[in-house]
Scaffold this motif. Structure first.
Motif, PDB file in Angstrom:
ATOM      1  N   ALA A 153       5.160   7.833  -0.826  1.00  0.00           N
ATOM      2  CA  ALA A 153       5.754   7.030   0.245  1.00  0.00           C
ATOM      3  C   ALA A 153       5.085   5.670   0.296  1.00  0.00           C
ATOM      4  CB  ALA A 153       5.598   7.738   1.587  1.00  0.00           C
ATOM      5  N   VAL A 154       5.826   4.689   0.779  1.00  0.00           N
ATOM      6  CA  VAL A 154       5.287   3.373   1.089  1.00  0.00           C
ATOM      7  C   VAL A 154       5.354   3.241   2.613  1.00  0.00           C
ATOM      8  CG1 VAL A 154       5.497   0.892   0.762  1.00  0.00           C
ATOM      9  CG2 VAL A 154       6.107   2.446  -1.100  1.00  0.00           C
ATOM     10  N   PRO A 155       4.281   3.594   3.307  1.00  0.00           N
ATOM     11  CA  PRO A 155       4.326   3.590   4.774  1.00  0.00           C
ATOM     12  C   PRO A 155       4.610   2.209   5.340  1.00  0.00           C
ATOM     13  CG  PRO A 155       2.423   4.809   3.977  1.00  0.00           C
ATOM     14  CD  PRO A 155       2.984   4.073   2.801  1.00  0.00           C
ATOM     15  N   SER A 184       0.857  -1.180   0.000  1.00  0.00           N
ATOM     16  CA  SER A 184       0.000   0.000   0.000  1.00  0.00           C
ATOM     17  C   SER A 184       0.889   1.224   0.000  1.00  0.00           C
ATOM     18  CB  SER A 184      -0.906   0.013   1.237  1.00  0.00           C
ATOM     19  OG  SER A 184      -1.761  -1.102   1.242  1.00  0.00           O
ATOM     20  N   ALA A 185       0.510   2.248  -0.775  1.00  0.00           N
ATOM     21  CA  ALA A 185       1.322   3.447  -0.889  1.00  0.00           C
ATOM     22  C   ALA A 185       0.458   4.687  -0.660  1.00  0.00           C
ATOM     23  CB  ALA A 185       1.977   3.516  -2.265  1.00  0.00           C
ATOM     24  N   ALA A 186       1.137   5.799  -0.404  1.00  0.00           N
ATOM     25  CA  ALA A 186       0.460   7.081  -0.236  1.00  0.00           C
ATOM     26  C   ALA A 186       0.906   8.026  -1.347  1.00  0.00           C
ATOM     27  CB  ALA A 186       0.783   7.673   1.125  1.00  0.00           C
ATOM     28  N   ALA A 187      -0.060   8.685  -1.993  1.00  0.00           N
ATOM     29  CA  ALA A 187       0.247   9.659  -3.036  1.00  0.00           C
ATOM     30  C   ALA A 187       0.579  11.014  -2.396  1.00  0.00           C
ATOM     31  CB  ALA A 187      -0.938   9.787  -3.980  1.00  0.00           C
ATOM     32  N   PRO A 188       1.178  11.937  -3.169  1.00  0.00           N
ATOM     33  CA  PRO A 188       1.522  13.252  -2.613  1.00  0.00           C
ATOM     34  C   PRO A 188       0.313  13.998  -2.054  1.00  0.00           C
ATOM     35  CG  PRO A 188       2.677  12.908  -4.672  1.00  0.00           C
ATOM     36  CD  PRO A 188       1.714  11.767  -4.529  1.00  0.00           C
ATOM     37  N   GLY A 189      -0.821  13.894  -2.741  1.00  0.00           N
ATOM     38  CA  GLY A 189      -2.037  14.503  -2.218  1.00  0.00           C
ATOM     39  C   GLY A 189      -2.099  16.009  -2.386  1.00  0.00           C
ATOM     40  N   PHE A 190      -3.067  16.616  -1.727  1.00  0.00           N
ATOM     41  CA  PHE A 190      -3.293  18.066  -1.764  1.00  0.00           C
ATOM     42  C   PHE A 190      -3.299  18.582  -0.338  1.00  0.00           C
ATOM     43  CE2 PHE A 190      -6.355  21.517  -1.204  1.00  0.00           C
ATOM     44  CZ  PHE A 190      -5.882  22.468  -2.100  1.00  0.00           C
ATOM     45  N   PHE A 191      -2.663  19.718  -0.105  1.00  0.00           N
ATOM     46  CA  PHE A 191      -2.629  20.279   1.248  1.00  0.00           C
ATOM     47  C   PHE A 191      -2.910  21.777   1.234  1.00  0.00           C
ATOM     48  CE2 PHE A 191      -0.207  22.696   4.437  1.00  0.00           C
ATOM     49  CZ  PHE A 191      -0.796  22.215   5.594  1.00  0.00           C
ATOM     50  N   THR A 192      -3.712  22.188   2.177  1.00  0.00           N
ATOM     51  CA  THR A 192      -3.868  23.589   2.509  1.00  0.00           C
ATOM     52  C   THR A 192      -4.241  23.668   3.980  1.00  0.00           C
ATOM     53  OG1 THR A 192      -5.123  25.637   2.136  1.00  0.00           O
ATOM     54  CG2 THR A 192      -6.283  23.565   1.723  1.00  0.00           C
ATOM     55  N   TYR A 221       9.518  17.021  14.601  1.00  0.00           N
ATOM     56  CA  TYR A 221       8.604  16.171  15.367  1.00  0.00           C
ATOM     57  C   TYR A 221       8.043  15.075  14.472  1.00  0.00           C
ATOM     58  CZ  TYR A 221       4.821  14.722  18.472  1.00  0.00           C
ATOM     59  OH  TYR A 221       3.989  13.983  19.287  1.00  0.00           O
ATOM     60  N   ARG A 222       8.894  14.108  14.154  1.00  0.00           N
ATOM     61  CA  ARG A 222       8.443  13.002  13.288  1.00  0.00           C
ATOM     62  C   ARG A 222       7.586  12.039  14.096  1.00  0.00           C
ATOM     63  NH1 ARG A 222       9.050   8.108  11.156  1.00  0.00           N
ATOM     64  NH2 ARG A 222       9.261   7.900   8.883  1.00  0.00           N
ATOM     65  N   MET A 223       6.469  11.608  13.498  1.00  0.00           N
ATOM     66  CA  MET A 223       5.592  10.651  14.149  1.00  0.00           C
ATOM     67  C   MET A 223       6.326   9.315  14.287  1.00  0.00           C
ATOM     68  SD  MET A 223       3.017  12.566  14.654  1.00  0.00           S
ATOM     69  CE  MET A 223       1.872  11.400  15.350  1.00  0.00           C
ATOM     70  N   GLU A 244       2.158   6.865   7.648  1.00  0.00           N
ATOM     71  CA  GLU A 244       1.214   7.568   6.778  1.00  0.00           C
ATOM     72  C   GLU A 244       0.749   8.871   7.436  1.00  0.00           C
ATOM     73  OE1 GLU A 244      -2.265   8.914   4.725  1.00  0.00           O
ATOM     74  OE2 GLU A 244      -2.361   8.101   6.758  1.00  0.00           O
ATOM     75  N   ILE A 245       0.506   8.821   8.725  1.00  0.00           N
ATOM     76  CA  ILE A 245       0.117  10.027   9.457  1.00  0.00           C
ATOM     77  C   ILE A 245       1.237  11.064   9.425  1.00  0.00           C
ATOM     78  CG2 ILE A 245      -0.478  10.908  11.774  1.00  0.00           C
ATOM     79  CD1 ILE A 245      -1.848   8.150  12.228  1.00  0.00           C
ATOM     80  N   ASP A 246       2.479  10.594   9.387  1.00  0.00           N
ATOM     81  CA  ASP A 246       3.624  11.502   9.353  1.00  0.00           C
ATOM     82  C   ASP A 246       3.636  12.351   8.087  1.00  0.00           C
ATOM     83  OD1 ASP A 246       6.064  12.294  10.839  1.00  0.00           O
ATOM     84  OD2 ASP A 246       7.079  11.616   9.016  1.00  0.00           O
ATOM     85  N   LEU A 247       2.959  11.908   7.031  1.00  0.00           N
ATOM     86  CA  LEU A 247       2.874  12.718   5.819  1.00  0.00           C
ATOM     87  C   LEU A 247       2.075  13.993   6.077  1.00  0.00           C
ATOM     88  CD1 LEU A 247       2.232   9.890   3.192  1.00  0.00           C
ATOM     89  CD2 LEU A 247       4.400  11.035   3.720  1.00  0.00           C
ATOM     90  N   ILE A 248       1.131  13.948   7.011  1.00  0.00           N
ATOM     91  CA  ILE A 248       0.405  15.160   7.409  1.00  0.00           C
ATOM     92  C   ILE A 248       1.341  16.082   8.182  1.00  0.00           C
ATOM     93  CG2 ILE A 248      -1.542  16.073   8.736  1.00  0.00           C
ATOM     94  CD1 ILE A 248      -2.895  13.326   8.372  1.00  0.00           C
ATOM     95  N   ARG A 249       2.056  15.501   9.150  1.00  0.00           N
ATOM     96  CA  ARG A 249       3.000  16.287   9.950  1.00  0.00           C
ATOM     97  C   ARG A 249       3.996  17.008   9.070  1.00  0.00           C
ATOM     98  NH1 ARG A 249       8.218  16.472   9.811  1.00  0.00           N
ATOM     99  NH2 ARG A 249       8.162  14.210   9.439  1.00  0.00           N
TER     100      ARG A 249
END
Length: 306
Positions: free
Chosen positions: A279-281, A248-256, A301-303, A287-292
């Protein structure tokens, strides 16, 4: 040829197809094998002679050591009995291959609750029924190997397979968690996603079928189970001479920082169409660290995994 001399293995669903191949190959390479199966049709309904006896006899005829066990993985008592059989007959347990499965396919509108229970009891709960007693043994001896069975159907979906897919994706989550928890005890846990001609697969593969010898999958299962391997927490697809990592992977996504419902609606389509991998969490916290990481003030402050 990998050597399993001195190792004791349990293979569930070992009377036919892939399970039979695993049991025979482990037996040929020196493992002492508990060959578990029950007398059922592909859909799990009772019928016919129990095939475990013939497979165990075939291993013994070739000079190996094996016993047949007829307990069902679908209930906790059956799981306990299978593990107890290994300990009673051979005095230890090193390898658990959770292979047993049934097939009940239908469009979701035609699924009966009995089908849900029957499938989950074998594919997902069946793994728990073996793992709970086996895990205690593995912890006590400071080592052990588990090869669970998942499917591309669970990872990626397939029509007419809702219940099967749910159970097989549950196996992926179980595998990932147990690999993390087992590392400190010397326990490795992986999952195989097999593609092979078998009684359960039937005519699904069409012209590809002759290429899908179960021996190709067995080669990967044995590699995962061998004490020389350090691989853990992985899902490995195997079939037709090919093996690959599924993840399972995470895409770059959108952030604001001011995300609201209208902004989410405006960008949701592009987010869900994104196929590049950021990323491949390794676990949920990765995966939550991508928000951080979107917040510069939290750069230090890495998760951390929990």
């Amino acid at each position: 040829m990998l050597d399993f001399t001195g190792r004791v293995a349990i293979v569930t669903g070992a009377g036919h197809g892939l399970g039979r191949q695993y049991a025979l190959d482990l037996g040929r390479r020196g493992a002492r094998v508990v060959v578990d199966d029950v007398a059922t049709a592909v859909d799990g309904t009772a019928g016919g002679e129990n095939p475990a006896d013939a497979v165990a006899a075939e291993i013994r005829a070739a000079g190996g050591e094996a016993v047949a066990e007829h307990s069902s993985v679908a209930d906790p008592a059956g799981g306990e009995a299978i593990v107890d059989r290994a300990l009673t007959e051979f005095g230890r347990l090193d390898i658990l291959v959770n292979n047993a499965g049934i097939a009940r396919t239908n469009e979701f509108g035609g699924v009966r609750y009995d089908d849900v229970l029957a499938s989950l009891r074998v594919h997902l709960l069946g793994a728990f029924h073996l793992l709970l007693p086996a895990w205690k043994r593995f912890q006590a001896q400071g080592e052990g190997v588990v090869v669970n069975t998942t499917s591309a159907v669970g990872m990626f979906g397939q029509r007419r397979s809702s219940v099967y897919a749910a159970g097989k994706m549950g196996v992926v989550g179980l595998t990932r968690v147990l690999a993390s928890e087992g590392a400190e005890h010397g326990i490795r846990v992986n999952a195989i996603a097999p593609v092979a001609r078998s009684r359960m697969a039937g005519e699904v593969y069409g012209r590809l079928d002759p290429k899908l010898d179960p021996a190709f999958v067995s080669a990967v299962v044995l590699a995962l189970a061998h004490p020389s391997s350090t691989v853990t927490g992985e899902v490995v697809s195997a079939g037709g001479g090919r093996m690959s990592r599924l993840f399972s992977a995470a895409a770059p996504g959108f952030f604001t920082p001011g995300l609201d419902d209208e902004t989410a609606a405006a960008h949701l389509g592009e987010v869900c169409a994104e196929e590049s991998v950021a990323a491949v969490p390794g676990c949920a916290m990765d995966e939550i660290d991508l928000i951080r990481a979107c917040y510069p003030d939290l750069a230090d402050y890495r998760m951390a995994p929990r």
